[in-house]
Enzyme design. Structure first.
Site, mmCIF file in Angstrom:
data_model
loop_
_atom_site.group_PDB
_atom_site.id
_atom_site.type_symbol
_atom_site.label_atom_id
_atom_site.label_comp_id
_atom_site.label_asym_id
_atom_site.label_seq_id
_atom_site.Cartn_x
_atom_site.Cartn_y
_atom_site.Cartn_z
ATOM 1 N N ASP A 11 0.853 -1.185 0.000
ATOM 2 C CA ASP A 11 0.000 0.000 0.000
ATOM 3 C C ASP A 11 0.892 1.238 0.000
ATOM 4 O O ASP A 11 2.075 1.167 0.344
ATOM 5 C CB ASP A 11 -0.916 0.013 1.229
ATOM 6 C CG ASP A 11 -1.900 1.186 1.231
ATOM 7 O OD1 ASP A 11 -2.300 1.616 0.138
ATOM 8 O OD2 ASP A 11 -2.263 1.662 2.322
ATOM 9 N N SER A 12 0.305 2.368 -0.362
ATOM 10 C CA SER A 12 1.057 3.619 -0.312
ATOM 11 C C SER A 12 1.377 4.008 1.128
ATOM 12 O O SER A 12 2.351 4.706 1.391
ATOM 13 C CB SER A 12 0.253 4.742 -0.979
ATOM 14 O OG SER A 12 -0.988 4.917 -0.315
ATOM 15 N N TYR A 43 -0.503 8.914 -2.988
ATOM 16 C CA TYR A 43 -0.600 8.649 -4.423
ATOM 17 C C TYR A 43 -1.689 9.478 -5.099
ATOM 18 O O TYR A 43 -1.647 9.695 -6.306
ATOM 19 C CB TYR A 43 -0.926 7.160 -4.658
ATOM 20 C CG TYR A 43 0.226 6.204 -4.491
ATOM 21 C CD1 TYR A 43 1.487 6.627 -4.108
ATOM 22 C CD2 TYR A 43 0.041 4.842 -4.723
ATOM 23 C CE1 TYR A 43 2.532 5.734 -3.957
ATOM 24 C CE2 TYR A 43 1.075 3.936 -4.577
ATOM 25 C CZ TYR A 43 2.324 4.386 -4.186
ATOM 26 O OH TYR A 43 3.351 3.496 -4.055
ATOM 27 N N GLY A 44 -2.680 9.896 -4.325
ATOM 28 C CA GLY A 44 -3.878 10.501 -4.903
ATOM 29 C C GLY A 44 -3.637 11.751 -5.724
ATOM 30 O O GLY A 44 -4.402 12.056 -6.634
ATOM 31 N N CYS A 75 -4.399 -1.013 -2.368
ATOM 32 C CA CYS A 75 -4.501 0.422 -2.603
ATOM 33 C C CYS A 75 -5.337 0.624 -3.855
ATOM 34 O O CYS A 75 -4.969 0.118 -4.929
ATOM 35 C CB CYS A 75 -3.103 1.021 -2.787
ATOM 36 S SG CYS A 75 -3.077 2.750 -3.300
ATOM 37 N N ASN A 76 -6.455 1.316 -3.717
ATOM 38 C CA ASN A 76 -7.339 1.527 -4.860
ATOM 39 C C ASN A 76 -6.662 2.341 -5.957
ATOM 40 O O ASN A 76 -6.795 2.030 -7.140
ATOM 41 C CB ASN A 76 -8.614 2.247 -4.416
ATOM 42 C CG ASN A 76 -9.603 1.331 -3.722
ATOM 43 O OD1 ASN A 76 -10.480 0.754 -4.336
ATOM 44 N ND2 ASN A 76 -9.446 1.190 -2.420
ATOM 45 N N THR A 77 -5.946 3.391 -5.582
ATOM 46 C CA THR A 77 -5.293 4.231 -6.582
ATOM 47 C C THR A 77 -4.283 3.428 -7.388
ATOM 48 O O THR A 77 -4.279 3.450 -8.627
ATOM 49 C CB THR A 77 -4.601 5.434 -5.914
ATOM 50 O OG1 THR A 77 -5.556 6.176 -5.154
ATOM 51 C CG2 THR A 77 -3.979 6.347 -6.957
ATOM 52 N N CYS A 189 -10.818 3.816 -0.930
ATOM 53 C CA CYS A 189 -9.417 3.940 -0.527
ATOM 54 C C CYS A 189 -9.283 3.144 0.749
ATOM 55 O O CYS A 189 -10.123 3.274 1.659
ATOM 56 C CB CYS A 189 -9.050 5.408 -0.291
ATOM 57 S SG CYS A 189 -7.397 5.637 0.425
ATOM 58 N N THR A 190 -8.257 2.302 0.856
ATOM 59 C CA THR A 190 -8.143 1.432 2.027
ATOM 60 C C THR A 190 -7.889 2.219 3.308
ATOM 61 O O THR A 190 -8.070 1.692 4.405
ATOM 62 C CB THR A 190 -7.036 0.372 1.827
ATOM 63 O OG1 THR A 190 -5.812 1.015 1.443
ATOM 64 C CG2 THR A 190 -7.438 -0.631 0.762
ATOM 65 N N HIS A 191 -7.488 3.488 3.193
ATOM 66 C CA HIS A 191 -7.341 4.318 4.386
ATOM 67 C C HIS A 191 -8.696 4.713 4.988
ATOM 68 O O HIS A 191 -8.809 4.921 6.199
ATOM 69 C CB HIS A 191 -6.596 5.617 4.051
ATOM 70 C CG HIS A 191 -5.120 5.483 3.911
ATOM 71 N ND1 HIS A 191 -4.523 5.022 2.768
ATOM 72 C CD2 HIS A 191 -4.112 5.739 4.780
ATOM 73 C CE1 HIS A 191 -3.212 5.013 2.927
ATOM 74 N NE2 HIS A 191 -2.943 5.448 4.139
#
Length: 264
Positions: A11-12, A43-44, A75-77, A189-191
């Site tokens: 992940d980022s 990353y966004g 990470c979705n991005t 977003c996993t966050h």
């Protein structure tokens, strides 16, 4: 397959812990290497080319060093931009993370779905395709809430995060035309699930939140069904950023069975 080969969870930052939490419920003894690209966070706000090059390069080096049995891009991005490229260059099985539009479309009663992600995620054609495939006839409102990433990281460090901060960062979703009809919000977003209690307060009890962590964990379990894991293999977390700052997250990792933190 070597029984000591780990699952690599990338992940980022530390949003991927929401995926690791679900994975531990299904595979509590599987060795996991959690890789956080803290030097590249967030990353966004990056261009597609920057994200693709960074993710592919890092995962190539990590695959060579750790020899994982499976890589999860938590990470979705990164997934919506680089998943196809990474699958082309690596032989390791890859599981991506994509916005949970399908389950959201199945449960909405008003037909209006919100998509909270990073700016880079919400503008991807990948999202257009998911909408066309699974949410035809539904209205999908999108909002890039990059500030929620930093707030999620802040919360995991044990720092105070107020409902007002979260509400302000996400308010652009409901302030759009049709926002008053939202009854289902995809946390893309996993966050963001780290902030679900605050988001629930901000959006109200009538809004249902959907994210893909549980489904991702089930997919990993399915792909690794029947494989053996070494009981003595230890899990660890690595960062591309400063190790001392990363160690402030040690209590969060310890909750998921990871006590060793290193610099990649």
């Amino acid at each position: 397959m070597n029984s000591k080969s780990p699952i690599l969870l990338f992940d980022s930052g530390v949003g991927g812990l929401t995926v690791l939490s679900e994975l531990r419920k299904l595979m509590p003894k599987a060795p996991v290497i959690y890789a956080a690209d803290m030097a590249g966070l967030p990353y966004g706000g990056k261009s597609e080319a920057e994200v693709a090059a960074r993710v592919a390069g890092l995962l190539g080096r990590m695959a060579e060093r750790y020899q994982p049995r499976l890589i999860c891009i938590a990470c979705n991005t990164a997934s919506t931009i680089a998943l196809g490229m990474v699958r082309e260059v690596l032989e390791t099985p890859i599981v991506g993370t994509v916005p949970a539009i399908k389950p959201a479309a199945a449960i909405t009663k008003t037909g209006t779905i919100g998509l909270l992600g990073t700016e880079a995620t919400v503008r991807q054609k990948y999202v257009d395709d998911l909408q066309e495939q699974f949410a035809e006839g539904k209205r999908l409102l999108r909002y890039g809430a990059n500030r929620l990433v930093a707030l999620g990281e802040k919360k995991l460090r044990g720092e105070a995060v107020s409902i007002d901060e979260v509400a302000s960062a996400a308010s652009g979703l409901v302030l759009q035309p049709g926002g008053e009809d939202l009854d289902t919000v995809v946390l893309a977003c996993t966050h963001f699930p780290l902030l679900e209690p605050e988001l629930r307060e901000a959006f109200g009890k009538d809004v249902t939140f959907v994210h893909g962590a549980e489904g991702i964990a089930r997919r990993i379990e399915h792909l690794l069904e029947g494989q053996k894991f070494s009981f003595w293999s230890k899990s660890l977390a690595v960062t591309t950023g400063e190790l001392e700052d990363f160690k402030r997250l040690a209590p969060a990792f310890e909750q998921h069975g990871i006590s060793t933190l290193k610099r990649f």
